[in-house]
Design an enzyme around this catalytic site. Structure first.
Site, short mmCIF file in Angstrom:
data_model
loop_
_atom_site.label_atom_id
_atom_site.label_comp_id
_atom_site.label_asym_id
_atom_site.label_seq_id
_atom_site.Cartn_x
_atom_site.Cartn_y
_atom_site.Cartn_z
N LEU A 359 1.05 -1.01 0.09
CA LEU A 359 -0.26 -0.01 0.29
C LEU A 359 1.05 1.35 -0.01
CD1 LEU A 359 -2.78 -0.97 2.55
CD2 LEU A 359 -3.27 -0.83 -0.08
N GLU A 384 -2.36 -16.39 23.60
CA GLU A 384 -2.94 -18.04 23.97
C GLU A 384 -1.16 -18.87 22.77
OE1 GLU A 384 -4.76 -19.47 24.66
OE2 GLU A 384 -5.95 -19.13 25.30
P1 TGC Z 1 2.43 -30.93 29.70
O1 TGC Z 1 3.56 -31.95 30.73
O2 TGC Z 1 2.72 -30.49 28.43
O3 TGC Z 1 0.61 -31.03 29.68
C1 TGC Z 1 0.02 -31.46 31.04
C2 TGC Z 1 -1.08 -32.24 30.43
O4 TGC Z 1 -2.12 -31.80 29.59
C3 TGC Z 1 -2.89 -31.84 29.01
N1 TGC Z 1 -2.64 -30.37 27.98
C4 TGC Z 1 -3.46 -29.66 27.38
N2 TGC Z 1 -4.95 -30.63 27.16
C5 TGC Z 1 -5.40 -29.81 26.36
N3 TGC Z 1 -4.87 -28.54 26.37
C6 TGC Z 1 -3.54 -28.42 25.80
N4 TGC Z 1 -3.54 -27.07 25.26
C7 TGC Z 1 -3.05 -29.05 26.50
N5 TGC Z 1 -1.42 -28.98 26.90
C8 TGC Z 1 -0.96 -29.98 27.15
C9 TGC Z 1 -1.47 -33.07 28.23
O5 TGC Z 1 -1.61 -33.71 27.69
C10 TGC Z 1 -1.06 -33.35 29.84
O6 TGC Z 1 -1.52 -34.35 30.23
P2 TGC Z 1 -1.25 -35.63 30.76
O7 TGC Z 1 -2.73 -36.75 30.99
O8 TGC Z 1 -0.82 -36.27 29.44
O9 TGC Z 1 -0.89 -35.68 32.20
O10 TGC Z 1 2.68 -29.34 30.38
P3 TGC Z 1 4.02 -28.48 31.22
O11 TGC Z 1 2.98 -27.65 32.05
O12 TGC Z 1 4.69 -29.35 30.52
O13 TGC Z 1 3.00 -27.19 29.08
C11 TGC Z 1 3.38 -26.86 28.25
C12 TGC Z 1 3.65 -25.77 27.38
C13 TGC Z 1 4.12 -25.16 27.12
C14 TGC Z 1 3.37 -26.18 26.48
C15 TGC Z 1 1.76 -25.04 28.40
O14 TGC Z 1 2.59 -24.95 29.70
C16 TGC Z 1 1.20 -24.07 27.17
O15 TGC Z 1 0.69 -24.36 26.42
N6 TGC Z 1 2.05 -23.19 28.02
C17 TGC Z 1 1.97 -21.37 26.94
C18 TGC Z 1 0.82 -20.92 27.70
C19 TGC Z 1 -0.08 -19.95 27.53
O16 TGC Z 1 -0.63 -20.47 26.30
N7 TGC Z 1 -1.00 -19.00 28.36
C20 TGC Z 1 -2.07 -18.34 27.45
C21 TGC Z 1 -3.01 -17.64 28.22
S1 TGC Z 1 -3.95 -17.12 28.39
C22 TGC Z 1 -4.55 -15.87 26.64
O17 TGC Z 1 -3.36 -15.56 26.26
C23 TGC Z 1 -5.72 -15.71 26.28
S2 TGC Z 1 -5.24 -14.53 24.70
C24 TGC Z 1 -7.04 -14.32 24.92
C25 TGC Z 1 -7.27 -13.27 23.34
O18 TGC Z 1 -7.74 -12.25 24.21
O19 TGC Z 1 -8.11 -13.66 22.74
P1 FAD Z 2 7.65 -15.04 28.48
O1 FAD Z 2 6.20 -16.30 27.97
O2 FAD Z 2 8.10 -14.63 28.87
O3 FAD Z 2 8.07 -15.13 26.86
C1 FAD Z 2 9.37 -14.79 26.53
C2 FAD Z 2 10.03 -14.68 25.16
O4 FAD Z 2 10.46 -16.00 25.22
C3 FAD Z 2 9.05 -15.79 24.02
O5 FAD Z 2 9.31 -15.37 22.19
C4 FAD Z 2 8.77 -16.72 23.75
O6 FAD Z 2 8.51 -17.40 22.67
C5 FAD Z 2 10.35 -17.41 24.15
N1 FAD Z 2 10.40 -18.31 24.91
C6 FAD Z 2 9.37 -19.00 26.18
N2 FAD Z 2 10.02 -20.55 26.33
C7 FAD Z 2 10.81 -20.51 25.59
C8 FAD Z 2 11.42 -21.56 25.76
N3 FAD Z 2 11.35 -22.96 25.97
N4 FAD Z 2 12.31 -22.19 24.34
C9 FAD Z 2 12.84 -20.72 23.22
N5 FAD Z 2 12.10 -19.37 23.73
C10 FAD Z 2 11.16 -19.41 24.57
N6 FAD Z 2 -2.96 -14.93 29.40
C11 FAD Z 2 -3.77 -14.35 30.27
O7 FAD Z 2 -3.61 -15.34 31.06
N7 FAD Z 2 -5.13 -14.23 29.54
C12 FAD Z 2 -5.37 -13.10 28.96
O8 FAD Z 2 -6.57 -12.79 29.13
C13 FAD Z 2 -4.79 -12.89 28.42
N8 FAD Z 2 -4.88 -12.13 27.18
C14 FAD Z 2 -3.38 -10.93 26.82
C15 FAD Z 2 -3.95 -10.36 25.28
C16 FAD Z 2 -2.75 -9.73 25.40
C17 FAD Z 2 -2.92 -8.24 24.04
C18 FAD Z 2 -1.35 -9.90 25.47
C19 FAD Z 2 -0.32 -9.41 24.33
C20 FAD Z 2 -0.97 -11.20 26.42
C21 FAD Z 2 -2.19 -12.13 26.67
N9 FAD Z 2 -2.23 -12.60 28.11
C22 FAD Z 2 -3.04 -13.33 28.39
C23 FAD Z 2 -1.21 -13.62 27.89
C24 FAD Z 2 -0.21 -13.97 27.00
O9 FAD Z 2 -1.37 -15.50 27.23
C25 FAD Z 2 0.96 -13.76 27.18
O10 FAD Z 2 1.33 -12.79 26.77
C26 FAD Z 2 1.94 -15.57 26.29
O11 FAD Z 2 1.37 -16.81 26.63
C27 FAD Z 2 2.98 -15.11 26.60
O12 FAD Z 2 4.35 -15.39 27.97
P2 FAD Z 2 5.32 -14.25 27.75
O13 FAD Z 2 4.58 -12.44 27.70
O14 FAD Z 2 5.15 -13.58 29.67
O15 FAD Z 2 6.36 -13.86 27.11
#
Ligand code: TGC
Ligand code: FAD
Length: 404
Positions: A359, A384
């Site tokens: 753009l 997420e």
């Molecule tokens: P891990 O050993 O991987 O798993 C423990 C048990 O949980 C099961 N599991 C899941 N089940 C369903 N859905 C999932 N996504 C699952 N992930 C894991 C897994 O199979 C296991 O089950 P079992 O029966 O074998 O015991 O657990 P870990 O502690 O090593 O976790 C690893 C990791 C890195 C994958 C996990 O901590 C992770 O996903 N981290 C990322 C955190 C994240 O995504 N946070 C999001 C916060 S909410 C948000 O961002 C909202 S934004 C919303 C918006 O505005 O749209």
């Molecule tokens: P960190 O976990 O500190 O990660 C920092 C950097 O390290 C990233 O680049 C990551 O990829 C990297 N990293 C992490 N682990 C590894 C590894 N093992 N090896 C190599 N690199 C690695 N959370 C909620 O719970 N609820 C909500 O409603 C929600 N809403 C959100 C809305 C917005 C606008 C934003 C920006 C975030 C929101 N979040 C929410 C939080 C979001 O889920 C986190 O920001 C996200 O999970 C990453 O966590 P962090 O920002 O602490 O980064």
């Protein structure tokens, strides 16, 4: 016009576009949808065209979530649409995905609001809650008489929620919660927070109501992304909640992670909508812009870029649809959702950045949607589960080795 109506132009072949909304459909994707799914998509598309697009750039610039649209979204049945009860429509997961796609074609902030309400608040109450919790909250959340938020991430790092510091301890029949959550969508808007805290028996989920002593929320300012969305910090200082506010069936961190799968599924679809908006804008511009005596669309490299966008959007649609099929037949594995969240958000961010560049200078202003989508998608690729986290989830599934 999206597909040019000239000579050899693709627009002659009607299967390459959806007639009602001028959205690209290179692989005749619409044919995969049921009549109901098509109708749902059209209804939400109309809402976005008429009610969202006229105001969203202004909201983004002002850093304001358009809360006035929430009752209309509720009236359209956009919250908890896959639920069978509580006044919800019982739609397919593909229909749910199409809702997310159309909302995010408007703005990621609106899709975020709906993702949180449906996937991160209604879902855990339905799956892990008591009958009393379901009856009290699910109809109210569906009708947006109550707004919810989901508190998992903490200031010290969101990728590894297993190390959360927020904790809850039993005091008589109650729980005392202490700690903080950060980056919480809808935090200060919410009547109800689903809060995850460590207890001596493992991670548990609690329903914390607005106004509970010891619970406060504060907005995070100075965001350059998701400006039309509320993002907050939550604080718990000896916040006392009764045992009846604990989610009784949530018995480990796994329950919280299962909620993430719901929201990630919606994002996998939503990202397509953002990419479609940018692609459409770039294509229209390329038709109109005359440079070196010709419209930009005549240039080979411009065609390659547009073709790349169309190719990646078409592939993303088919991946999302396949996820929906698996989810509808209860065969979806969370690692499949990780693969598609990673692919589709990366696709959308690349499309948005390239459209912005195509753009020219005008693309840096909010007159164009591509820069707004690109900035939003910088959050979507982080929340997420960051892109790296999803790559490592898929890597672990393939190799059996945990490399986090
Ligand atoms: P891990 O050993 O991987 O798993 C423990 C048990 O949980 C099961 N599991 C899941 N089940 C369903 N859905 C999932 N996504 C699952 N992930 C894991 C897994 O199979 C296991 O089950 P079992 O029966 O074998 O015991 O657990 P870990 O502690 O090593 O976790 C690893 C990791 C890195 C994958 C996990 O901590 C992770 O996903 N981290 C990322 C955190 C994240 O995504 N946070 C999001 C916060 S909410 C948000 O961002 C909202 S934004 C919303 C918006 O505005 O749209
Ligand atoms: P960190 O976990 O500190 O990660 C920092 C950097 O390290 C990233 O680049 C990551 O990829 C990297 N990293 C992490 N682990 C590894 C590894 N093992 N090896 C190599 N690199 C690695 N959370 C909620 O719970 N609820 C909500 O409603 C929600 N809403 C959100 C809305 C917005 C606008 C934003 C920006 C975030 C929101 N979040 C929410 C939080 C979001 O889920 C986190 O920001 C996200 O999970 C990453 O966590 P962090 O920002 O602490 O980064």
């Amino acid at each position: 016009m999206l597909w040019p109506d000239t000579g050899r132009a693709a627009g002659k072949e009607s299967h390459l576009m959806i007639p009602d909304c001028q959205t690209p459909d290179f692989m005749s994707f619409e044919e995969l949808l049921t009549d109901e799914e098509r109708q749902v998509r059209q209804t939400v598309a109309r809402f976005v065209d008429e009610r969202v697009l006229p105001i969203i750039a202004e909201c983004f610039e002002a850093g304001r979530f358009p809360i006035e649209l929430v009752p209309e979204m509720a009236a359209l049945g956009l919250f908890g649409p896959t639920f069978q009860d509580y006044g919800c429509a019982g739609l397919s997961n593909v229909a749910y995905g199409l809702i997310m796609q159309e909302l995010e074609r408007g703005d990621s902030g609106l899709r975020s609001f709906a993702s949180v309400q449906s996937g991160l608040v209604m879902y855990p109450i339905d799956r892990y809650g008591s009958d009393e919790q379901k009856q009290r909250w699910l109809p109210a959340l569906a009708q947006a008489r109550a707004i919810g938020c989901f508190g998992l991430t903490e200031p010290d790092g969101g990728s590894d929620p297993g190390t959360m510091k927020t904790h809850a301890r039993r005091v008589g029949g109650d729980w005392l919660i202490n700690g903080a959550k950060m980056w919480i969508t809808n935090g200060t808007l919410a009547d109800l927070a689903v809060v995850w805290a460590r207890t001596p028996d493992g991670v548990r989920g609690f329903l914390v109501e607005k106004g509970t002593p010891g619970y406060t929320a504060r907005d995070i300012a100075h965001k350059f992304s998701l400006r039309a969305s509320v993002t907050s910090e939550l604080f718990f200082d000896d916040c006392r909640v009764p045992e009846r506010n604990r989610l009784p069936l949530a018995d480990s961190l796994k329950a919280a992670l299962s909620c993430l799968t719901q929201a990630r599924y919606g994002i996998a679809w939503g990202a397509i909508g953002a990419a479609q908006a940018c692609y459409r804008e770039a294509l229209q511009f390329a038709h109109q812009r005359i440079l070196f005596g010709q419209p930009l669309v005549n240039k080979q490299t411009i065609q390659v870029r547009l073709a790349e966008m169309a190719r990646r959007i078409a592939a993303a649609q088919l991946l999302a649809w396949r996820l929906g099929q698996l989810k509808d037949s209860d065969r979806l594995h969370h690692t499949q959702v990780s693969l598609v969240k990673w692919n589709n958000v990366r696709m959308a961010l690349d499309v948005a950045r390239d459209a912005r560049d195509l753009l020219g200078a005008g693309g840096i202003t909010l007159e164009c949607c591509s820069i707004r989508h690109a900035m939003n998608l910088e959050s979507v690729i982080t929340y997420e589960g960051t892109e790296t986290i999803h790559q490592l989830i898929v890597g672990r599934q393939i190799t059996g080795q945990d490399a986090f």
